[in-house]
Design a protein around this motif. Sequence first.
Motif, PDB file in Angstrom:
ATOM      1  N   ARG A 291       3.251  -4.772  -7.686  1.00 27.42           N
ATOM      2  CA  ARG A 291       2.618  -3.368  -7.547  1.00 27.42           C
ATOM      3  C   ARG A 291       1.969  -3.039  -8.578  1.00 27.42           C
TER       4      ARG A 291
ATOM      5  N   ARG B  78      12.222  -1.010   6.775  1.00 28.16           N
ATOM      6  CA  ARG B  78      11.071  -0.214   6.333  1.00 28.16           C
ATOM      7  C   ARG B  78      11.403   0.492   5.013  1.00 28.16           C
TER       8      ARG B  78
ATOM      9  N   ASN C 267       4.963  -5.522  -4.425  1.00 30.79           N
ATOM     10  CA  ASN C 267       3.841  -4.421  -3.799  1.00 30.79           C
ATOM     11  C   ASN C 267       4.148  -4.335  -2.343  1.00 30.79           C
ATOM     12  N   THR C 268       4.662  -3.076  -1.945  1.00 32.31           N
ATOM     13  CA  THR C 268       5.098  -2.693  -0.639  1.00 32.31           C
ATOM     14  C   THR C 268       3.756  -2.440   0.284  1.00 32.31           C
ATOM     15  N   GLU C 269       2.728  -2.035  -0.372  1.00 30.01           N
ATOM     16  CA  GLU C 269       1.521  -1.895   0.383  1.00 30.01           C
ATOM     17  C   GLU C 269       1.152  -3.301   1.113  1.00 30.01           C
ATOM     18  N   LEU C 270       0.742  -4.163   0.156  1.00 31.48           N
ATOM     19  CA  LEU C 270       0.228  -5.445   0.597  1.00 31.48           C
ATOM     20  C   LEU C 270       1.544  -6.394   1.464  1.00 31.48           C
TER      21      LEU C 270
END
Length: 303
Positions: free
Chosen positions: A68, A286, A60-63
């Motif tokens: 994900r 990133r 899960n790259t957002e959290l």
Amino acid sequence: MIIALSGGIGGAKLALGLSQVLPPGELLIVANTGDDFEHLGLSISPDIDTLTYALAGLDNTELGWGRRDETWSFMETLGAIGGETWFRLGDRDLALHVERTRRLCAGETLSAVTADVARRLGIAPRLLPMSDDPVRTRILSDGVWIDFQDWFVRQRCAPAFHGLEFAGAAEARPQPELLAALRAGPRAVVICPSNPFISIEPILAVPGLRAAIAACGAPVIAVSPIIAGQAVKGPTATMFAQSGTAPSAAAVAARYADILTHYVMEPGDDAAGIAARVSRAPILMRTLEDKISLARAVLAAIG
């Protein structure tokens, strides 16, 4: 064989980069298990899971943690009936903890469970815990010992950091395949850009591992998790400051000074006092391209 020592988020990024540039079978990733704990009756291995999801393309790259496409029905229901919700377990993530707990209770080792899950998720590198014996990181704050996840997640690192210990480390045995790989003579040992206090030093605290790394005859190269005095993520800089040392790339290198031969750090950071051979490369990762670029820089540094 490249042996990579890794904690969670930052280490997992470089581990993924290395997995993209090394042939299958040439990378052995060793996960910190000092963060492991038992919660809601389940065996939780946060760093192993972060590495597993990152290498499988499921992170899960957002959290920055967990899987994900996650849903949270379990946590919502648990909270509604008065259960503990400070450590969030997503519905998809929960399946891994349930299955791990079942298999450990049936007598399998953490190594066996981790390797089988990795195989089923299509992960090519070998992924292993540092030991199959329990090691638990604890934080000392104002004379009180606090379990790591309580300090890190529930209390959000608010209690001042005055020291740490790795409970069980003195009795733990190194993961046998890791010890064999070190004795066989790896191409290099890579210390990923993870928090030295709570991600890498629990690995090095397992009896025999630090000495085996020092004696393996291969380059030992670390990547700084500090850029311009700030941690890329997490409490690394704060832990240095509260232990009386200014946070810097050099301060990280000093903690590995007895085993370190090479060091990769951000262009522009001060290398004064670092005895290892220094290479410069952008550390911040990133994108996948960033991770691959740093992995190539690490391999180029050791030749």
